[in-house]
Design a protein around this motif. Structure first.
Motif, PDB file in Angstrom:
ATOM      1  N   GLU A 150      17.130 -31.585  -9.306  1.00 17.25           N
ATOM      2  CA  GLU A 150      16.041 -30.611  -9.194  1.00 17.25           C
ATOM      3  C   GLU A 150      16.228 -29.689  -7.993  1.00 17.25           C
ATOM      4  O   GLU A 150      15.700 -28.568  -7.970  1.00 17.25           O
ATOM      5  CB  GLU A 150      14.699 -31.334  -9.105  1.00 17.25           C
ATOM      6  CG  GLU A 150      14.299 -32.031 -10.398  1.00 17.25           C
ATOM      7  CD  GLU A 150      12.895 -32.600 -10.343  1.00 17.25           C
ATOM      8  OE1 GLU A 150      12.346 -32.752  -9.229  1.00 17.25           O
ATOM      9  OE2 GLU A 150      12.336 -32.892 -11.417  1.00 17.25           O
ATOM     10  N   PHE A 151      16.952 -30.152  -6.986  1.00 16.33           N
ATOM     11  CA  PHE A 151      17.223 -29.347  -5.798  1.00 16.33           C
ATOM     12  C   PHE A 151      18.226 -28.231  -6.094  1.00 16.33           C
ATOM     13  O   PHE A 151      18.192 -27.177  -5.452  1.00 16.33           O
ATOM     14  CB  PHE A 151      17.757 -30.261  -4.693  1.00 16.33           C
ATOM     15  CG  PHE A 151      18.208 -29.579  -3.433  1.00 16.33           C
ATOM     16  CD1 PHE A 151      17.371 -28.711  -2.739  1.00 16.33           C
ATOM     17  CD2 PHE A 151      19.473 -29.821  -2.911  1.00 16.33           C
ATOM     18  CE1 PHE A 151      17.778 -28.102  -1.562  1.00 16.33           C
ATOM     19  CE2 PHE A 151      19.901 -29.217  -1.738  1.00 16.33           C
ATOM     20  CZ  PHE A 151      19.059 -28.348  -1.065  1.00 16.33           C
ATOM     21  N   VAL A 152      19.087 -28.428  -7.062  1.00 17.13           N
ATOM     22  CA  VAL A 152      20.185 -27.487  -7.324  1.00 17.13           C
ATOM     23  C   VAL A 152      19.699 -26.050  -7.554  1.00 17.13           C
ATOM     24  O   VAL A 152      20.165 -25.126  -6.879  1.00 17.13           O
ATOM     25  CB  VAL A 152      21.058 -27.983  -8.496  1.00 17.13           C
ATOM     26  CG1 VAL A 152      21.977 -26.884  -9.004  1.00 17.13           C
ATOM     27  CG2 VAL A 152      21.881 -29.191  -8.065  1.00 17.13           C
ATOM     28  N   PRO A 153      18.754 -25.774  -8.494  1.00 18.13           N
ATOM     29  CA  PRO A 153      18.329 -24.385  -8.678  1.00 18.13           C
ATOM     30  C   PRO A 153      17.619 -23.812  -7.457  1.00 18.13           C
ATOM     31  O   PRO A 153      17.719 -22.604  -7.183  1.00 18.13           O
ATOM     32  CB  PRO A 153      17.398 -24.448  -9.894  1.00 18.13           C
ATOM     33  CG  PRO A 153      16.961 -25.869  -9.983  1.00 18.13           C
ATOM     34  CD  PRO A 153      18.100 -26.680  -9.454  1.00 18.13           C
ATOM     35  N   VAL A 154      16.907 -24.650  -6.732  1.00 19.16           N
ATOM     36  CA  VAL A 154      16.243 -24.193  -5.501  1.00 19.16           C
ATOM     37  C   VAL A 154      17.288 -23.773  -4.479  1.00 19.16           C
ATOM     38  O   VAL A 154      17.208 -22.692  -3.882  1.00 19.16           O
ATOM     39  CB  VAL A 154      15.337 -25.305  -4.923  1.00 19.16           C
ATOM     40  CG1 VAL A 154      14.699 -24.844  -3.614  1.00 19.16           C
ATOM     41  CG2 VAL A 154      14.273 -25.716  -5.936  1.00 19.16           C
ATOM     42  N   THR A 307      16.630 -15.218 -12.281  1.00 20.37           N
ATOM     43  CA  THR A 307      17.956 -15.314 -12.889  1.00 20.37           C
ATOM     44  C   THR A 307      18.716 -16.509 -12.339  1.00 20.37           C
ATOM     45  O   THR A 307      19.335 -17.281 -13.084  1.00 20.37           O
ATOM     46  CB  THR A 307      18.755 -14.023 -12.637  1.00 20.37           C
ATOM     47  OG1 THR A 307      18.055 -12.909 -13.192  1.00 20.37           O
ATOM     48  CG2 THR A 307      20.138 -14.100 -13.269  1.00 20.37           C
ATOM     49  N   VAL A 308      18.656 -16.683 -11.012  1.00 22.60           N
ATOM     50  CA  VAL A 308      19.381 -17.786 -10.376  1.00 22.60           C
ATOM     51  C   VAL A 308      18.772 -19.128 -10.765  1.00 22.60           C
ATOM     52  O   VAL A 308      19.488 -20.077 -11.116  1.00 22.60           O
ATOM     53  CB  VAL A 308      19.403 -17.617  -8.848  1.00 22.60           C
ATOM     54  CG1 VAL A 308      20.070 -18.823  -8.186  1.00 22.60           C
ATOM     55  CG2 VAL A 308      20.133 -16.341  -8.451  1.00 22.60           C
ATOM     56  N   VAL A 309      17.450 -19.223 -10.721  1.00 20.68           N
ATOM     57  CA  VAL A 309      16.779 -20.500 -11.025  1.00 20.68           C
ATOM     58  C   VAL A 309      16.978 -20.909 -12.485  1.00 20.68           C
ATOM     59  O   VAL A 309      17.242 -22.075 -12.791  1.00 20.68           O
ATOM     60  CB  VAL A 309      15.271 -20.406 -10.683  1.00 20.68           C
ATOM     61  CG1 VAL A 309      14.497 -21.562 -11.298  1.00 20.68           C
ATOM     62  CG2 VAL A 309      15.078 -20.402  -9.165  1.00 20.68           C
TER      63      VAL A 309
END
Length: 490
Positions: A150-154, A307-309
């Protein structure tokens, strides 16, 4: 998609010197083994007990070229070194703690990380160090692996913002203060802004006349549009414009790795360029380079974050018009669990990418053609937006340069819009109250970013990490939860 950060994630364990270091080390290995089933993570071999260890670990992580870090409390942990590594590491940091594994090992095997997490959070605040802390930051190896996921997109969003340049072409249209953009907060976020004149863009466009790449781009457009290519005669100009923007990005991004564009599209654009840029804007956005219209700088910023998330194409829409009561009665009521006030139409002239439309046709812009020759308004992409889950959101700086945002989950309904432009019938639970007490009360402009899927949890954490106060993050509250400005006497 290009223009997106690549994550090199690392994990470092910490250990308080009065606890067995082997406890943290073994638990770290277990976390890495679990996360390796989901993705790649660099395991720092140094366990941090002291400030000297912290320096060794920091050097090791930097040599491994990590750009995001998990600080793992395998036991209670040393307050100073574990917060200093978060301070000195150049990238987003998550802090999590180990749960005890078994009731049969609560003497030598008890780590007390539940307690240590409190001290870690307190020391982070004392030092003004930012860190991502999950909703419940304590767990076994499998739990921690899920938290890292869950930390990855953040983390990717934070890295992206720290390396982003927004290129704008203005000024904003007359009587369009809704897209006013105090740029102080951009600098506070680590975002660079390059503001250009519309005339600069026009000059660059003219210099690309006859560019040898135009036929290839035209072919790409023809393939994408297929039977929706209603204005083939305008494709060479649109291709010339696309090449102009892509070349401008390469020549102007400077030290930054990622770019978003806030562009002009009226009132003089169409008469001077001879077309509208909507379709080209949609194509760049599908490449991972968000392009907002009407020089909406914070709209472009919001699109980039989305877009990134989501790791997917986003769009920017007007929160535009109500769904007619007769249309609601015949096509929504009884079929979907929404009231009339939960529904609205999200619309823009034609900047939504073809891949996010149920069908599309590239033709002229009806609103502009009411007062201009139709031939100069060609280039807009029209069609109904694909049905499915969406997140409607925006990050915005107020006139006094205060950062705030909103996030709402909803969906696009599979209901024909019977209208024009890039448009969809949207439904957000309690939209009527959200519209009044967040959007209107918060003085937000009419543009909202749309991510295709439910990404509110990650977006909320991104907003918090970059410094938006939690009371300034609006969401569509349930009926049981009154807004501060909501009249309790219904």
């Amino acid at each position: 998609m290009k223009n997106l950060p690549e994550l090199k994630l690392g994990i470092v364990a910490v250990s308080r010197d009065c606890f067995p270091m082997s406890l943290s080390e073994g638990r770290r290995k277990a976390v890495v083994a679990e996360y390796s089933k989901k993705g790649t993570i660099y395991e720092c071999p140094v366990v941090i007990e002291s400030e000297v260890d912290m320096q060794k670990a920091l050097k090791d992580i930097e040599n491994a070229k990590c750009n995001a870090l998990v600080v793992y409390l395998g036991n209670f942990g040393p307050e100073t070194p574990e917060t200093l590594i978060a301070k000195y590491f150049d990238g987003p940091v998550m802090v999590v703690a180990a749960a005890e594994e078994t009731g049969d090992n609560l003497i030598q095997g008890r780590g007390d990380a539940y307690c240590g997490m409190l001290n870690a959070s307190y020391n982070l605040k004392l030092r003004n160090v930012k860190a991502y802390i999950p909703e419940y930051p304590v767990g076994d190896a499998g739990d921690i692996a899920n938290m890292i996921e869950e930390f990855v997109p953040v983390a990717k969003a934070i890295i992206g913002l720290n390396n982003l340049k927004i290129i704008s072409f203005g000024p904003r249209p007359q009587d369009f203060l809704a897209c006013n953009a105090p740029i102080k907060q951009l600098y506070n976020l680590g975002v660079e802004i390059e503001e250009n004149s519309e005339l600069d863009l026009f000059e660059a466009f003219n210099k690309h006349a006859g560019d040898e790449r135009i036929p290839t781009v035209v072919q790409s457009m023809e393939a994408e549009l297929s039977t929706g290519n209603m204005k083939p005669e305008i494709l060479p100009k649109l291709a010339q414009y696309e090449i102009t923007l892509l070349d401008w990005i390469e020549e102007h991004k400077g030290s930054r790795e990622y770019v978003a564009i806030a562009s002009k599209c009226w009132p003089a654009f169409q008469t001077q360029f001879g077309f509208v840029p909507c379709y080209v804007n949609s194509r760049l956005t599908a490449m991972g380079i968000p392009v907002s219209c009407e020089v909406d700088i914070y709209g472009a910023l919001s699109e980039f974050i989305g877009t990134v998330v989501s790791n997917d194409t986003v769009t920017l829409l007007d929160i535009n018009n109500t769904v007619p009561a007769d249309m609601y009665e015949s096509e929504i009521k009884g079929k979907y669990d929404y009231t009339l006030k939960d529904t609205f139409m999200g619309f823009h002239c034609g900047n939504t990418a073809a891949g996010k439309l149920s069908f599309c046709s590239m033709k002229y812009q009806l609103i502009m053609a009411r007062s201009l020759p139709e031939e100069v308004t060609q280039g807009t992409l029209e069609g109904d937006i694909i049905p499915g889950d969406i997140t409607f959101f925006r990050l915005q700086s107020t006139a006094d340069a205060k950062l705030r945002g909103y996030i709402a989950h909803g969906e696009v309904l599979p209901v024909a819009t019977r209208s024009f432009g890039g448009i969809g019938v949207f439904a957000i639970p309690e939209m009527g109250r959200f519209y009044r007490h967040v959007l209107i009360e918060g003085n937000y402009p009419h543009h909202g970013a749309v991510a295709f899927g439910h990404f509110g949890k990650a977006l909320y954490e991104v907003f918090k990490y970059i410094g938006v106060e939690v009371e300034e993050i609006g969401f569509n509250q349930p009926k049981s939860m009154l807004y501060k400005t909501e009249n309790p006497f219904e």
